[in-house]
Structure formats: structure tokens, C-alpha cells
Write an enzyme that holds these catalytic residues in place. Structure first.
Site, mmCIF file in Angstrom:
data_model
loop_
_atom_site.group_PDB
_atom_site.id
_atom_site.type_symbol
_atom_site.label_atom_id
_atom_site.label_comp_id
_atom_site.label_asym_id
_atom_site.label_seq_id
_atom_site.Cartn_x
_atom_site.Cartn_y
_atom_site.Cartn_z
ATOM 1 N N GLU A 327 4.206 -5.073 -3.614
ATOM 2 C CA GLU A 327 5.231 -4.200 -3.187
ATOM 3 C C GLU A 327 5.484 -2.745 -2.256
ATOM 4 O O GLU A 327 4.062 -1.873 -3.297
ATOM 5 C CB GLU A 327 6.430 -3.915 -4.217
ATOM 6 N N CYS A 328 5.518 -2.551 -1.162
ATOM 7 C CA CYS A 328 5.256 -1.379 -0.014
ATOM 8 C C CYS A 328 3.876 -0.520 0.161
ATOM 9 O O CYS A 328 3.043 -0.747 0.223
ATOM 10 C CB CYS A 328 6.165 0.044 -0.979
#
Length: 448
Positions: A327-328
């Protein structure tokens, strides 16, 4: 569990300092404090944890749904143990202090909405640097605006930020109308400021407020009256328990991968065996059946990541079918390269993207994603809600496969999010455990 919401008149009103001082005041008065944060934040909760010794719960109806948010609130009540950094009694009934986001009424998912869903009273932090009667007028206006906005919000009192004692304090207290109580002040002190960087404040273990300064601020707050005003939301029905799969999930936890919701790790532990590792400290990838790389600050540790044996191992095992979810910051680490200040660093090389840091943020919003095809966190046609906040941009290869269409937010290219390669998924969106995404991820591992 009784609770109270600490809200501000606007961003930068001093909510975080007031929240930390109130946590300290309640702990010093003998209460067992359980912190929480309205909205999708990882940084403010790190400060809550540094002061209370407890994980701080994320309360966001967009990420979790209303019932999911209530469940997460009461997960805080059920937390056992925890390091005690203040003098609160572990035997006392817990009280939850919820820090708001932005101004009380700002945003689609506002602090006011969180308070209304949980039926918690609101303490308003008002900047009193250059006002007395005007502080009271501001508080009255915020209380009255609830009816205009159609939100059932109960503003019960104020904390005066940057207020002196003596005449200044008396003038504020005497001007308050009936129904809005004066609950104390935060004195104007330079050592009550937390430094910030591009994604917000420094983390709690990087720039904690000094114990002496925080205690001095706490001494000016009426902890007993705040505790009396707190009240409890109804308890929701417990969630359906998920079966333990026995899968081994490696979770990165270090200075580069810091943005994990407590509920995410808890849900992973309920469904799998969790092994943590620290890529920037030189750890290799532990023996595992799947990998989770959260968000954080990979750009601040790009050189260490480029030399990390764990990223090298992920780069070798992902093409063999190892499930990986990033994530990210995790997406950035799974890309081919990361450019920071004109210098390019090689990353895991699993996803067909070159990532570069930009001078200003590229996305900041709640997001809604629809799965284009089966992916590690959702089945085709399913919807996920999350949050994005990043300063990087990804230039993706022409043959890149995307997992999601973006219904709200920016994603990777404004229309799509979720690069999918082998059994590896990298998104700019952060999702919460209540979304079901991590259950789906563990189940996808178990189906191998």
C-alpha cells in the site's frame, strides 16, 4: 466505554497538543485512557500511543462503515495491558479520547459526523491567543451550527488554546454561555509545538512532546469534569469470526513502513501467523506464504531499501507466485525504481513502474475502487473504500495491468489503481481491516 471527542475550529487549531495534554491529565487523575483518531491518520495516533502506551484506534465511517467504526471503537475498550507511560490506573474503567480531524464540520467525513454516529460529546479547541469574549462567540456559533447542518452534535465545552491565566482565562470563562463549559487551557509555550514534514507531523517516537511541558499543560485542564461529561456509544454486534488459516504472513515494520492501522495487524493475526521484519535494518524476508508492505516513508530510506536483502528476496519470489500486497509506500518499494532528489534507487522490481517524489502532494482524499478483475484484496466487481495521501507519482509500463477502476480519488493515473503482476498487488490506496480486504488477502494465500 465512555468517550469524548476533541475537535478544532480549523486545521492547525492545536487539537493534537490539546488531545495529548488531556490524555496526560486523565492518566494523572488515575483514569485508564484509550486514544482514538477520527479520520484516516497514521501520524497523530503515533503521538497518542507515545503518551498513553496504548494503540490509537482509527474511527472513519468511510473506511469502516458505521457499524465497523463502532466495532473498532470498542476494540479499544478491549485492548489488554499496554505499557503505562503515565500514572493512570489499569484497574479504572477506560475512557476514550478521540482526536478530531480538520475543523469540526469540515469534509464529507467530518469530525462532527464521527461524533454523531458514536453519540459522543465534543470538546472544542479554540485559539484564544487574541480573544476572550470572541472565544465564547466562536464556541456558541459552533454549537448552534449543528442544527443548521442537520447533524446531532453536542458541543459541551471548550479548551482555550494559547491562553494565559489570570484576567485572560477569567474573561473567557465568564463569557461562555450556559451549556458550554470551560474545561481548561493550553498555555502558550514553544515546547508544545511538534515539528512537521511533507506528510504531516513527525511521528510520535521521533518528536515526542517533552514530559515536563505536557504535564504543565495537563495541569491546566479539568480532567475530572471531562471524565464526567464523557459517555458511551451503544455496543455493536461482534463481527463474524474468521477461521485461522495457518498461513504465514510477513509484515514489514520499520522506519520505512510505519503506516499500519492496529486493527489491520490484529485481523491478520486472527487469520494467519504474522512474522514481522525490518527491511531497512538489513532483515531478509522471513519464511512466509505472503507479504504485506504498508505505507510509510520509503523516500527517506531509499538507499537502505535499495540495499535490502528482503526486497531482493521479494523480487525473486514474487515471480514464483508469492502473494504480496503493498500500500502506497509498499507500492513504491515494489516498483522498479524510486527517484528522490534527482537520485534514482533500485527497488524490488516486481511492478512495472518507476516512481518519483514530487514537490507537492499528488493525492489527498477518501477513495472508492471497483475491482476490474479478481485481485488479492477483492473479487471482480467488488468495491473497496480507502484513503490516499502521497507526494509520489508512478510512471507505469505500457503493458501494466490494473486491478481497480477509480470511482473516487486519483489512484495511480487518475482513472485506475492497483498494479497487478504475478500474485503481487500495489495500490496507492490504504484500506482498513473492516473493508474485508485483508481477509480476502489471507484467503487468497490459503487457496494456493
Amino acid at each position: 466505554m465512555d468517550g469524548i471527542v476533541v475537535a478544532g475550529t480549523h486545521s492547525g487549531a492545536g487539537k493534537t497538543v490539546a488531545t495529548l495534554a488531556l490524555c496526560r491529565a486523565l492518566s494523572d487523575a488515575g483514569y485508564d485512557v484509550r486514544p482514538a483518531k477520527a479520520g484516516p491518520d497514521f501520524i497523530d495516533p503515533s503521538h497518542h500511543a507515545a503518551v498513553t502506551g496504548r494503540p490509537s484506534r482509527t474511527l472513519d465511517p468511510w473506511l469502516e462503515g458505521e457499524e465497523g467504526m463502532r466495532r473498532n471503537y470498542y476494540r479499544g475498550a478491549d485492548d489488554a495491558g499496554g505499557a503505562r507511560s503515565a500514572a493512570g490506573s489499569a484497574g479504572s474503567p477506560p475512557v476514550c479520547v478521540v482526536e478530531g480531524m480538520m475543523g469540526l464540520y469540515d469534509g464529507d467525513v467530518s469530525t462532527a459526523r464521527v461524533a454523531a454516529i458514536l453519540d459522543l460529546p465534543v470538546v472544542l479547541v479554540v485559539d484564544a491567543k487574541a480573544g476572550m469574549e470572541s472565544v465564547a462567540a466562536t464556541a456558541l456559533g459552533f454549537r448552534a451550527y449543528a442544527a443548521h447542518a442537520g447533524i446531532d452534535v453536542d458541543v459541551v465545552g471548550i479548551v482555550a488554546q494559547r491562553a494565559h491565566g489570570g484576567r485572560h482565562e477569567r474573561g473567557i470563562r465568564d463569557a461562555l454561555p450556559e451549556g458550554i463549559e470551560y474545561l481548561g487551557r493550553i498555555p502558550p509555550r514553544e515546547d508544545l509545538e511538534i515539528p512537521d514534514r511533507h506528510l504531516g507531523l513527525h511521528m510520535g517516537d521521533e518528536a515526542p512532546l517533552g514530559r515536563e511541558a505536557l504535564s504543565a499543560a495537563a495541569a491546566h485542564l479539568d480532567a475530572e469534569r471531562v471524565r464526567d461529561l464523557a459517555r458511551a456509544p451503544p455496543r455493536p454486534e461482534p463481527p463474524e469470526p474468521g477461521s485461522q488459516t495457518g498461513a504465514r504472513v510477513a509484515v514489514a515494520r520499520d522506519d520505512a513502513f510505519r503506516f499500519l492501522y492496529p486493527a489491520t495487524v490484529e485481523r491478520l493475526r486472527e487469520r494467519a501467523v504474522v512474522e514481522t521484519f525490518a527491511p531497512t535494518a538489513g532483515d531478509d524476508l522471513p519464511d512466509c506464504d505472503g507479504v504485506y508492505l504498508s505505507g510509510g516513508y520509503p523516500e527517506r530510506h531509499a538507499a537502505a531499501l535499495a540495499a535490502s536483502p528482503a526486497l531482493e528476496t521479494i523480487g525473486e519470489r514474487a515471480p514464483e507466485g508469492l502473494p504480496v500486497f503493498g500500500e502506497c509506500g509498499g507500492l513504491m518499494a515494489l516498483a522498479e525504481s524510486l527517484e528522490v532528489d534527482g537520485e534514482t534507487h533500485g527497488m524490488a522490481g516486481v511492478l512495472p513502474a518507476e516512481v518519483r517524489m514530487c514537490d507537492r502532494f499528488q493525492a489527498l482524499d477518501h477513495v472508492e475502487l471497483t475491482a476490474r478483475r479478481d485481485a488479492p484484496t477483492a473479487r471482480a466487481g467488488e468495491t473497496l473504500r480507502g484513503h490516499e495521501f502521497h507526494y509520489s507519482a508512478a510512471d507505469v509500463g505500457s503493458d501494466a495491468r490494473f486491478a481497480f477502476d477509480v470511482a473516487r480519488g486519483r489512484g495511480i493515473d487518475g482513472e485506475r489503481d492497483g498494479l497487478l503482476e504475478y500474485r503481487t498487488l500495489g495500490t496507492y490506496a490504504h484500506v482498513h481491516a473492516e473493508s474485508g480486504a485483508f481477509d480476502r488477502f489471507v484467503e487468497s494465500i490459503d487457496s494456493l
